[in-house]
Motif scaffolding. Structure first.
Motif, PDB file in Angstrom:
ATOM      1  N   GLY A  11      45.156  25.532  42.562  1.00 57.87           N
ATOM      2  CA  GLY A  11      44.670  25.136  43.727  1.00 57.87           C
ATOM      3  C   GLY A  11      43.732  26.562  44.052  1.00 57.87           C
ATOM      4  N   ARG A  12      43.836  27.638  43.634  1.00 63.83           N
ATOM      5  CA  ARG A  12      42.925  28.642  44.087  1.00 63.83           C
ATOM      6  C   ARG A  12      41.464  28.491  43.783  1.00 63.83           C
ATOM      7  N   PRO A  13      40.777  28.612  45.043  1.00 59.07           N
ATOM      8  CA  PRO A  13      39.206  28.304  44.736  1.00 59.07           C
ATOM      9  C   PRO A  13      38.526  29.101  43.644  1.00 59.07           C
ATOM     10  N   LYS A  14      37.797  28.643  42.893  1.00 55.99           N
ATOM     11  CA  LYS A  14      37.149  29.310  41.885  1.00 55.99           C
ATOM     12  C   LYS A  14      35.993  30.214  42.363  1.00 55.99           C
ATOM     13  N   GLY A  15      35.472  31.155  41.592  1.00 53.36           N
ATOM     14  CA  GLY A  15      34.381  32.129  41.997  1.00 53.36           C
ATOM     15  C   GLY A  15      34.670  33.233  42.494  1.00 53.36           C
ATOM     16  N   ASN A  16      33.858  34.211  42.749  1.00 55.43           N
ATOM     17  CA  ASN A  16      34.053  35.290  43.046  1.00 55.43           C
ATOM     18  C   ASN A  16      33.794  35.577  44.595  1.00 55.43           C
ATOM     19  N   THR A  17      33.264  34.617  45.239  1.00 56.92           N
ATOM     20  CA  THR A  17      33.044  34.583  46.929  1.00 56.92           C
ATOM     21  C   THR A  17      34.354  34.527  47.506  1.00 56.92           C
ATOM     22  N   ASP A  18      34.579  35.218  48.494  1.00 57.64           N
ATOM     23  CA  ASP A  18      35.532  35.518  49.475  1.00 57.64           C
ATOM     24  C   ASP A  18      35.921  34.204  50.273  1.00 57.64           C
ATOM     25  N   SER A  19      36.359  33.238  49.617  1.00 59.40           N
ATOM     26  CA  SER A  19      36.429  31.824  50.299  1.00 59.40           C
ATOM     27  C   SER A  19      37.123  31.955  51.776  1.00 59.40           C
ATOM     28  N   ARG A  20      37.979  32.780  51.555  1.00 57.96           N
ATOM     29  CA  ARG A  20      38.676  32.764  53.165  1.00 57.96           C
ATOM     30  C   ARG A  20      37.837  33.192  54.125  1.00 57.96           C
ATOM     31  N   SER A  21      37.116  34.112  54.028  1.00 60.54           N
ATOM     32  CA  SER A  21      36.124  34.773  54.963  1.00 60.54           C
ATOM     33  C   SER A  21      35.113  33.561  55.405  1.00 60.54           C
TER      34      SER A  21
END
Length: 204
Positions: A11-21
Motif C-alpha cells: 500500500g505504500r505509494p511508489k516513487g521518490n516524491t514525498d507523497s505525504r507532504s
C-alpha cells in the motif's frame, strides 16, 4: 514457492516524491478554499496526483488529514509571521507586512471551517488545531511584549490579548472583500493596522 519480499510495505505509494507532504499541501489548499464539508478525499487525491489508497497509507481518514494539514499550515504561518516581524523597520510597518500577507491569500473564514469540521474531529484533534493556532498568537505576543518594553507600544496591556485582537482584525479584513472594493490589499492592510494601532500605540 515462497513469495519474494520486495522490501516495500503493502500500500505504500511508489516513487521518490514525498507523497505525504504533497497530500498535506493539496489538502490544506482545498480546505482553505472551500471549507471542510465540500472537500472529498477523491478531490484531494486528484489534486495531489496520487491514489486515494495513498491517503489511507498516511492518514486514518478525512478528519486525520484535515488535522495534519491545518496544523502544518499554521506552523508555516507562525514561521512566516516571525520572519516578517524580525525584519527591519518599526513594529507598525512590520505589522502592515503581516496584514498584507494574510489578506493576499484567498480562503474561507477559519472559524467557519472549524464549525463545519468540529463534529468530525476528536477532542485530541480539536486541541491540536487550537494549539497550532495559538502558536501564531504567541509569536505576535512575543513581539508586542518587546515593543511595550521599548516604549513602542503602550505598556500594561496583555500581549496575548493584543495578539488575539490583531488576528481578529485580520480575519475580518480577509473575509469582507467590500472593505477593499478596488482590490487595494496594501491600502486595506494599512487601514487594519491603523485601527489596531490607535488602541495599542503609546499615548501622546
Amino acid at each position: 514457492m515462497k513469495r519474494q519480499q520486495t522490501g516495500r510495505t503493502p500500500g505504500r505509494p511508489k516513487g521518490n516524491t514525498d507523497s505525504r507532504s504533497v497530500l498535506l499541501n493539496a489538502a490544506s489548499a482545498l480546505f482553505m478554499a472551500y471549507g471542510y464539508e465540500p472537500v472529498s478525499l477523491n478531490q484531494i487525491a486528484e489534486k495531489a496526483g496520487v491514489t486515494k489508497a495513498s491517503i489511507y497509507y498516511y492518514f486514518n481518514g478525512k478528519s486525520d488529514l484535515f488535522t495534519a494539514s491545518v496544523t502544518e499550515m499554521m506552523g508555516r504561518i507562525a514561521m512566516y509571521t516571525r520572519q516578517l516581524l524580525a525584519q527591519g523597520g518599526t513594529l507598525r510597518e512590520r505589522l502592515v507586512k503581516v496584514a498584507e500577507a494574510k489578506i493576499a491569500v484567498n480562503h474561507v473564514e477559519f472559524e467557519t471551517m472549524m464549525r463545519e469540521a468540529i463534529h468530525s474531529l476528536s477532542e485530541a484533534q480539536r486541541l491540536q488545531i487550537r494549539e497550532a493556532e495559538h502558536d501564531i498568537h504567541r509569536v505576535l505576543a512575543e513581539y508586542f511584549a518587546v515593543a511595550a518594553e521599548a516604549g513602542e507600544m503602550r505598556s500594561g496591556e496583555d500581549p496575548l490579548l493584543l495578539a488575539h485582537a490583531f488576528s481578529s482584525l485580520l480575519m475580518v479584513g480577509g473575509r469582507d472583500t467590500s472593505l477593499a472594493p478596488d482590490a487595494q490589499q496594501s491600502g486595506l492592510a494599512e487601514r487594519i493596522v491603523n485601527l489596531f494601532w490607535r488602541g495599542a500605540g503609546p499615548h501622546a
